[in-house]
Write a protein that holds these residues in place. Structure first.
Motif, PDB file in Angstrom:
ATOM      1  N   SER A   1       3.090  -8.121 -11.378  1.00 26.58           N
ATOM      2  CA  SER A   1       1.693  -7.741 -11.197  1.00 26.58           C
ATOM      3  C   SER A   1       0.800  -8.967 -11.101  1.00 26.58           C
ATOM      4  CB  SER A   1       1.235  -6.857 -12.359  1.00 26.58           C
ATOM      5  OG  SER A   1       2.127  -5.793 -12.574  1.00 26.58           O
TER       6      SER A   1
ATOM      7  N   LYS B   1       0.831  -1.209   0.000  1.00 23.79           N
ATOM      8  CA  LYS B   1       0.000   0.000   0.000  1.00 23.79           C
ATOM      9  C   LYS B   1       0.865   1.259   0.000  1.00 23.79           C
ATOM     10  CE  LYS B   1      -3.493   2.449   2.734  1.00 23.79           C
ATOM     11  NZ  LYS B   1      -4.351   2.409   3.949  1.00 23.79           N
TER      12      LYS B   1
ATOM     13  N   LEU C   1       2.623   1.638  -3.402  1.00 25.52           N
ATOM     14  CA  LEU C   1       1.704   2.058  -4.464  1.00 25.52           C
ATOM     15  C   LEU C   1       1.420   3.551  -4.402  1.00 25.52           C
ATOM     16  CD1 LEU C   1      -0.846  -0.922  -4.330  1.00 25.52           C
ATOM     17  CD2 LEU C   1       0.737  -0.410  -6.202  1.00 25.52           C
TER      18      LEU C   1
ATOM     19  N   THR D   1       0.727  -3.092 -10.462  1.00 27.26           N
ATOM     20  CA  THR D   1      -0.631  -2.998 -11.016  1.00 27.26           C
ATOM     21  C   THR D   1      -0.661  -3.061 -12.534  1.00 27.26           C
ATOM     22  OG1 THR D   1      -0.565  -0.567 -11.078  1.00 27.26           O
ATOM     23  CG2 THR D   1      -1.375  -1.605  -9.049  1.00 27.26           C
TER      24      THR D   1
ATOM     25  N   ASN E   1       4.116   1.358  -8.316  1.00 30.00           N
ATOM     26  CA  ASN E   1       2.710   1.364  -8.715  1.00 30.00           C
ATOM     27  C   ASN E   1       2.541   0.662 -10.056  1.00 30.00           C
ATOM     28  OD1 ASN E   1       0.175   2.434  -9.990  1.00 30.00           O
ATOM     29  ND2 ASN E   1       0.012   3.418  -7.980  1.00 30.00           N
ATOM     30  N   GLU E   2       3.427   0.994 -10.987  1.00 27.55           N
ATOM     31  CA  GLU E   2       3.359   0.352 -12.300  1.00 27.55           C
ATOM     32  C   GLU E   2       3.738  -1.117 -12.209  1.00 27.55           C
ATOM     33  OE1 GLU E   2       5.331   0.820 -16.772  1.00 27.55           O
ATOM     34  OE2 GLU E   2       5.931   2.141 -15.129  1.00 27.55           O
TER      35      GLU E   2
END
Length: 427
Positions: free
Chosen positions: A184, A164, A167, A178, A174-175
């Motif tokens: 991912s 968390k 991200l 996700t 983040n990339e």
């Protein structure tokens, strides 16, 4: 080793596996062509310029020879590394773009004079494979797996962190977590994932991760210039500048090191730190000194952005070229008598300037770009001490000759200044 060595969040879903930790940062063998190993000469230059107004340590103006031999091993020659991620579809994808491509010297040289080493890489391992240290001689392309050979000397750390927090704070993670990458898919299916990195300094990485996790009580308020440069490199790589900026003022205000007045490794650390944290005045000062004292083309040392290095090299060559051109055009003007108040004046000044150029290695062959081995600051220091001839003009007053073209210090005084530093907001 499966258990975390550092736990920033006991419920964290991400384990960052740092292999080959604490690799040399700013290894001098990496960039020997930058002239960064010649620090012993600078103290001599400073002593001579202060005591006598000129530097007698050079046989010709600022001309030196590079120390050292070849470029070292393949491991040391590895370029700035990029994250090696795999899409679930095995289609290669370009990683986030890394940064690409260095006043008067101080009385005492710095003890360490190492240029920047390369940027560490982040890549992914199969979960079925044990953690292994990176192979020294294998450079893999983005989207390709990496063959690794372990070494007992290579340190490995496993850091448990919160997905968390990653991200929210890091565009990179983040990339990674996700997007359509292998990590991912693993994270979405298992709600946990391992991400492998290499070469980073473990202390710098922990500082960055604690900033991301808002563990302020564990974040040092004072960092050395070296550690600040490492943290900035990590923040740039993992794309969390905004998160780190909260601490930037605290760290910069607490810095004990000042910008060195010699051409050394610390000067390039300052260029990088002042660029990344947008310290306009310090960036201008550091780039001025680097350009004024560089013995050749400056290198990024694997860290400083290409536009900065290109601008520094361009300005250095431009200013040195202007000085050399002015000297030769002035000599030619004395020869064709377009300069000088009389035949005697132009002839005497032509001979004197020719002798000065010859004795300083500037006559033939005429120095040409990129002016390797020629330091601007040493060049202009010598120019300011060109000996002007003195003779009498026999007229009814019987006085010494004193026209405006009979003094080299007057003619070239506009050139005897350090190279002006770069303006960061103009790059």
């Amino acid at each position: 080793m499966d258990h975390p060595t550092h736990i920033l969040d006991p419920d964290g879903e991400v384990v960052i596996v740092l292999q080959d930790a604490n690799s040399p940062f700013a290894d001098p063998e990496e960039y020997m062509d930058c002239g960064l190993l010649e620090k012993s000469a600078y103290a001599d230059v400073e002593h001579d310029t202060k005591e006598t107004g000129t530097s007698e340590q050079y046989n010709s103006v600022g001309i030196t020879s590079d120390a050292g031999g070849g470029r070292g091993s393949k491991k040391k020659r590895r370029k700035k590394k990029t994250m090696n991620k795999k899409k679930a579809t095995n289609i290669p994808r370009e990683p986030p773009p890394p940064l690409t491509e260095e006043s008067v010297p101080p009385p005492t040289p710095s003890p360490d004079d190492d240029p920047f080493a390369q940027r560490p890489a982040t890549h992914t391992e199969d979960e079925s494979q044990p953690a292994q240290a990176p192979a020294a001689d294998i450079d893999n392309e983005p989207g390709e797996s990496r063959i690794q050979a372990g070494s007992p000397e290579e340190e490995c750390f496993r850091i448990q962190v919160s997905a968390k927090h990653l991200l929210v704070s890091s565009a990179f993670f983040n990339e990674l977590l996700t997007g359509k990458w292998k990590e991912s898919v693993t994270y979405l299916e298992k709600r946990s994932v391992e991400v492998t990195a290499t070469d980073w300094d473990i202390d710098a990485l922990l500082i960055l991760l604690r900033v991301i996790h808002h563990q302020h009580y564990q974040i040092p308020r004072v960092l050395s210039l070296e550690m600040l440069a490492k943290v900035a490199l990590l923040a740039d790589y993992y794309q969390c500048e905004e998160t780190v900026s909260v601490w930037a003022t605290t760290w910069i205000d607490a810095l004990e090191e000042t910008i060195p007045t010699m051409y050394c490794r610390e000067l390039f650390l300052w260029i990088w730190v002042s660029w990344y944290f947008k310290l306009q005045e310090k960036f201008k000062e550091a780039t001025s000194r680097a350009m004024s004292w560089s013995p050749g083309r400056l290198s990024s040392l694997g860290l400083i952005p290409a536009p900065v290095i290109d601008a520094m090299n361009s300005r250095r060559e431009e200013v040195i070229g202007l000085a050399i051109t002015t000297l030769h055009e002035t000599r030619e003007a004395f020869l064709n008598e377009s300069q000088g108040c009389s035949f005697e004046c132009s002839s005497i000044m032509y001979g004197a300037l020719t002798k000065e150029l010859r004795s300083n290695g500037l006559l033939s062959p005429r120095p040409a770009a990129p002016f390797d081995g020629l330091r601007h600051r040493v060049l202009v220091e010598r120019m300011s001490h060109f000996q002007s001839p003195c003779w009498a003009t026999y007229n009814r007053y019987g006085c010494l000759h004193g026209c405006s073209t009979s003094s080299f210090s007057t003619m070239f005084r506009h050139l005897v200044v350090p190279i002006e530093g770069l303006q960061q907001d103009q790059l």
